[in-house]
Design a protein around this motif. Structure first.
Motif, PDB file in Angstrom:
ATOM      1  N   MET A 115      -7.458 -36.785  57.712  1.00 46.48           N
ATOM      2  CA  MET A 115      -6.622 -37.453  58.727  1.00 46.48           C
ATOM      3  C   MET A 115      -5.502 -38.239  58.040  1.00 46.48           C
ATOM      4  N   GLY A 116      -5.890 -39.045  57.062  1.00 42.02           N
ATOM      5  CA  GLY A 116      -4.904 -39.884  56.380  1.00 42.02           C
ATOM      6  C   GLY A 116      -3.916 -39.049  55.593  1.00 42.02           C
ATOM      7  N   ARG A 117      -4.417 -38.050  54.849  1.00 45.00           N
ATOM      8  CA  ARG A 117      -3.484 -37.316  53.978  1.00 45.00           C
ATOM      9  C   ARG A 117      -2.508 -36.470  54.801  1.00 45.00           C
ATOM     10  N   THR A 118      -2.977 -35.902  55.928  1.00 40.51           N
ATOM     11  CA  THR A 118      -2.063 -35.093  56.745  1.00 40.51           C
ATOM     12  C   THR A 118      -0.982 -35.978  57.354  1.00 40.51           C
ATOM     13  N   SER A 119      -1.387 -37.166  57.782  1.00 37.93           N
ATOM     14  CA  SER A 119      -0.438 -38.106  58.350  1.00 37.93           C
ATOM     15  C   SER A 119       0.675 -38.395  57.339  1.00 37.93           C
ATOM     16  N   MET A 120       0.266 -38.557  56.074  1.00 40.12           N
ATOM     17  CA  MET A 120       1.241 -38.849  55.025  1.00 40.12           C
ATOM     18  C   MET A 120       2.084 -37.611  54.709  1.00 40.12           C
ATOM     19  N   ASN A 121       1.479 -36.440  54.787  1.00 34.49           N
ATOM     20  CA  ASN A 121       2.242 -35.207  54.521  1.00 34.49           C
ATOM     21  C   ASN A 121       3.437 -35.094  55.465  1.00 34.49           C
ATOM     22  N   VAL A 122       3.204 -35.331  56.753  1.00 36.75           N
ATOM     23  CA  VAL A 122       4.319 -35.170  57.699  1.00 36.75           C
ATOM     24  C   VAL A 122       5.327 -36.315  57.554  1.00 36.75           C
ATOM     25  N   THR A 123       4.848 -37.492  57.168  1.00 38.02           N
ATOM     26  CA  THR A 123       5.779 -38.613  56.968  1.00 38.02           C
ATOM     27  C   THR A 123       6.718 -38.281  55.804  1.00 38.02           C
ATOM     28  N   GLY A 124       6.158 -37.661  54.766  1.00 37.33           N
ATOM     29  CA  GLY A 124       6.964 -37.264  53.609  1.00 37.33           C
ATOM     30  C   GLY A 124       8.028 -36.240  54.013  1.00 37.33           C
ATOM     31  N   ASP A 125       7.672 -35.328  54.905  1.00 36.43           N
ATOM     32  CA  ASP A 125       8.651 -34.324  55.363  1.00 36.43           C
ATOM     33  C   ASP A 125       9.781 -35.006  56.132  1.00 36.43           C
ATOM     34  N   ALA A 126       9.387 -35.940  56.996  1.00 35.53           N
ATOM     35  CA  ALA A 126      10.404 -36.642  57.789  1.00 35.53           C
ATOM     36  C   ALA A 126      11.315 -37.454  56.867  1.00 35.53           C
ATOM     37  N   ALA A 127      10.718 -38.098  55.849  1.00 33.83           N
ATOM     38  CA  ALA A 127      11.522 -38.896  54.915  1.00 33.83           C
ATOM     39  C   ALA A 127      12.516 -37.992  54.185  1.00 33.83           C
ATOM     40  N   ALA A 128      12.069 -36.782  53.832  1.00 34.03           N
ATOM     41  CA  ALA A 128      12.967 -35.839  53.147  1.00 34.03           C
ATOM     42  C   ALA A 128      14.138 -35.488  54.052  1.00 34.03           C
ATOM     43  N   ALA A 129      13.854 -35.235  55.333  1.00 25.21           N
ATOM     44  CA  ALA A 129      14.924 -34.857  56.271  1.00 25.21           C
ATOM     45  C   ALA A 129      15.914 -36.016  56.440  1.00 25.21           C
ATOM     46  N   VAL A 130      15.392 -37.242  56.521  1.00 24.60           N
ATOM     47  CA  VAL A 130      16.269 -38.415  56.651  1.00 24.60           C
ATOM     48  C   VAL A 130      17.166 -38.531  55.421  1.00 24.60           C
ATOM     49  N   TYR A 131      16.541 -38.410  54.249  1.00 22.50           N
ATOM     50  CA  TYR A 131      17.284 -38.549  52.991  1.00 22.50           C
ATOM     51  C   TYR A 131      18.415 -37.515  52.907  1.00 22.50           C
ATOM     52  N   VAL A 132      18.059 -36.248  53.180  1.00 21.89           N
ATOM     53  CA  VAL A 132      19.067 -35.181  53.061  1.00 21.89           C
ATOM     54  C   VAL A 132      20.188 -35.410  54.077  1.00 21.89           C
ATOM     55  N   ALA A 133      19.815 -35.689  55.327  1.00 23.85           N
ATOM     56  CA  ALA A 133      20.841 -35.858  56.367  1.00 23.85           C
ATOM     57  C   ALA A 133      21.774 -37.027  56.024  1.00 23.85           C
ATOM     58  N   LYS A 134      21.194 -38.140  55.565  1.00 28.63           N
ATOM     59  CA  LYS A 134      22.021 -39.319  55.287  1.00 28.63           C
ATOM     60  C   LYS A 134      22.945 -39.064  54.101  1.00 28.63           C
ATOM     61  N   THR A 135      22.390 -38.489  53.029  1.00 28.95           N
ATOM     62  CA  THR A 135      23.241 -38.293  51.844  1.00 28.95           C
ATOM     63  C   THR A 135      24.279 -37.184  52.080  1.00 28.95           C
ATOM     64  N   GLU A 136      24.009 -36.313  53.053  1.00 35.75           N
ATOM     65  CA  GLU A 136      25.008 -35.285  53.399  1.00 35.75           C
ATOM     66  C   GLU A 136      25.974 -35.807  54.468  1.00 35.75           C
ATOM     67  N   LYS A 137      25.829 -37.085  54.798  1.00 35.10           N
ATOM     68  CA  LYS A 137      26.656 -37.744  55.832  1.00 35.10           C
ATOM     69  C   LYS A 137      26.575 -37.005  57.166  1.00 35.10           C
ATOM     70  N   GLU A 138      25.375 -36.534  57.496  1.00 35.44           N
ATOM     71  CA  GLU A 138      25.218 -35.805  58.752  1.00 35.44           C
ATOM     72  C   GLU A 138      24.284 -36.527  59.713  1.00 35.44           C
ATOM     73  N   LEU A 139      23.908 -37.757  59.349  1.00 36.23           N
ATOM     74  CA  LEU A 139      22.960 -38.493  60.181  1.00 36.23           C
ATOM     75  C   LEU A 139      23.711 -39.228  61.298  1.00 36.23           C
ATOM     76  N   ASP A 140      23.200 -39.116  62.517  1.00 40.11           N
ATOM     77  CA  ASP A 140      23.799 -39.837  63.634  1.00 40.11           C
ATOM     78  C   ASP A 140      23.288 -41.285  63.603  1.00 40.11           C
ATOM     79  N   LEU A 141      24.111 -42.179  63.060  1.00 39.52           N
ATOM     80  CA  LEU A 141      23.639 -43.551  62.806  1.00 39.52           C
ATOM     81  C   LEU A 141      23.394 -44.354  64.081  1.00 39.52           C
ATOM     82  N   GLU A 142      23.941 -43.863  65.182  1.00 46.09           N
ATOM     83  CA  GLU A 142      23.716 -44.572  66.467  1.00 46.09           C
ATOM     84  C   GLU A 142      22.227 -44.678  66.769  1.00 46.09           C
TER      85      GLU A 142
END
Ligand code: ASP
Length: 429
Positions: A398-425
């Motif tokens: 339960m705990g490790r899967t929860s962290m697995n998906v959080t890591g994926d979301a963090a990756a998407a945030v990082y890529v979108a922000k550094t590519e200046k494609e994140l909707d900051l609103e």
């Protein structure tokens, strides 16, 4: 079977495994050590039932790694390997490396399994004497004959070969030449099909899990009594501390690094975290992770690639689990780990994450692989310690899967922000 029927069957099985664990532990503690039935001790009658379970798991280990690693690594299309893909993969690699180090550090501090004493000292000495140098470990990753490595069950060379094969396959599937593309697709479908078949076999093997877990629990609690409870609690607590550090320190730092409010991230990532916690499946949680990516203002062009690939290859929670549980087993069995062993655990765990399917319990199979890669043979006391981990796998999963998906979301945030494609609103509301 529909997914709802499958889910119901899974949760019934889970209940049966937990009941088996409790009954096995209770009986083991209640009955005196060396309890005899006629001329034979009860432990020696029950032990083979546990051994059978471990043998069944080992039987499926190599085929599963081969199929899921090839499918996993070939699912990254080279066409997507532009800036976005490159950044995402680098992010996966760095956070996975940090995760395994956190897992090992927490295990060093909390020492789960120490004092359980399932030890077999002679094995430990034999293992230490055979330790190769660090350079040799790196060189040995490349097999001279992959089929020989497969036959011998040499884990790291198998992983390396499958990664080469998978990436080669991905390029061929992307080929403009129709003939090459078609034959590569056939090969991909073959491995994809084989991987589905193997997961069916896993499901059958897991039907036997309640008996296997009962037997393994009975043996360990009959031998170690209440000390085993403390150890199981300790390993669970160690894992959850590691997971908490990963989310509160690493992902928070990532957000801060790219100038985003970590609290907003933690708030918006809650739905997939919770879904993953209860379903124990990164793949099953994918639609919710995508929805939450939308809420974070990540464009589909980014999350459409980063999240599905992440659910297949990026498993930060699983890597922490692999580090903690390997050390638990080594501590419980009195097997000293050398610097080279830690190095091997780090490399193997990072690679094993790629081969871990985003389904319940997949990480527990990978644990066998890590043990074998540092020369810890899964039999005798090691099998018993492994059985203990398996008995509480649902709680750890339960705990490790929860962290697995959080890591994926963090990756998407990082890529979108550094590519200046994140909707900051979305981050101000
Ligand atoms: N259940 C995990 C996931 O779906 C994989 C694992 O067992 O570690 O991400």
């Amino acid at each position: 079977m529909t997914s709802t029927t499958q889910q119901k069957a899974n949760s019934k099985l889970l209940v049966r495994i937990i009941v088996a664990l409790v009954i096995g532990a209770a009986l083991g503690m209640l009955l005196p050590q060396n309890f005899m039935i006629g001329d034979t001790s009860l432990v020696s009658v029950i032990t083979p039932f546990g051994d059978l379970f471990v043998r069944l798991l080992k039987m499926i280990m190599v085929p599963i790694i081969i199929c899921s690693l090839i499918v996993g690594s070939s699912s990254i299309s080279p066409a997507h390997l532009g800036r976005v893909g490159g950044k995402a993969i680098l992010f996966y690699a760095v956070t996975t490396l940090i995760a395994i180090c956190i897992g090992l550090a927490c295990a060093a501090v909390f020492a789960p399994g120490l004092g359980l004493d399932l030890s077999d000292a002679s094995k430990a000495v034999e293992k230490a004497a055979n330790a190769p140098s660090m350079g040799q470990i790196l060189l040995n990753i490349i097999p001279t004959n992959p089929f020989d490595s497969i036959a011998k069950g040499e884990i790291l060379p198998i992983i390396a070969f499958c990664l080469f094969f998978g990436v080669g396959l991905a390029f061929c599937r992307d080929s403009k030449d129709e003939r090459i593309k078609n034959s590569a697709d056939t090969v991909f479908n073959l491995f994809d099909g084989m991987s589905e078949i193997m997961f069916n076999v896993v499901r059958w093997v897991m039907q036997y899990a309640p008996i296997g877990v009962f037997a393994l629990m009975f043996v360990v609690f009959n031998k170690s009594g209440a000390a085993a409870f403390g150890s199981l609690f300790n390993v669970t607590a160690t894992l959850y501390v590691g997971l908490a550090i990963q989310v509160l320190v690493v992902y928070t730092a990532v957000c801060a690094l790219v100038g985003l409010n970590p609290f907003v991230f933690l708030k918006k990532v809650r739905p997939p975290m919770l879904t993953a916690f209860v379903t124990r499946s990164s793949n099953g949680t994918l639609p919710i992770t995508m929805q939450s990516a939308e809420n974070m203002g990540i464009p589909k062009s980014v999350y459409g690639f980063v999240l599905p690939v992440g659910a297949t290859v990026n498993m930060n929670g699983t890597t922490i689990y692999l580090g903690v549980c390997t050390m638990f087993i080594a501590n419980a069995c009195g097997i000293p780990l050398t610097g080279n062993d830690y190095f091997t655990i780090i490399i193997t765990s990072m690679l094993a994450a790629i081969g871990t399917a985003g389904v319940p319990g997949a990480g527990a199979l990978m644990l066998l692989l890590i043990l074998e890669s540092v020369g810890i043979k899964v039999s005798g006391s090691v099998a018993i310690a492994y059985g203990m981990i398996l008995g509480i796998d649902a709680i750890l999963d339960m705990g490790r899967t929860s962290m697995n998906v959080t890591g994926d979301a963090a990756a998407a945030v990082y890529v979108a922000k550094t590519e200046k494609e994140l909707d900051l609103e979305q981050w101000n509301s």
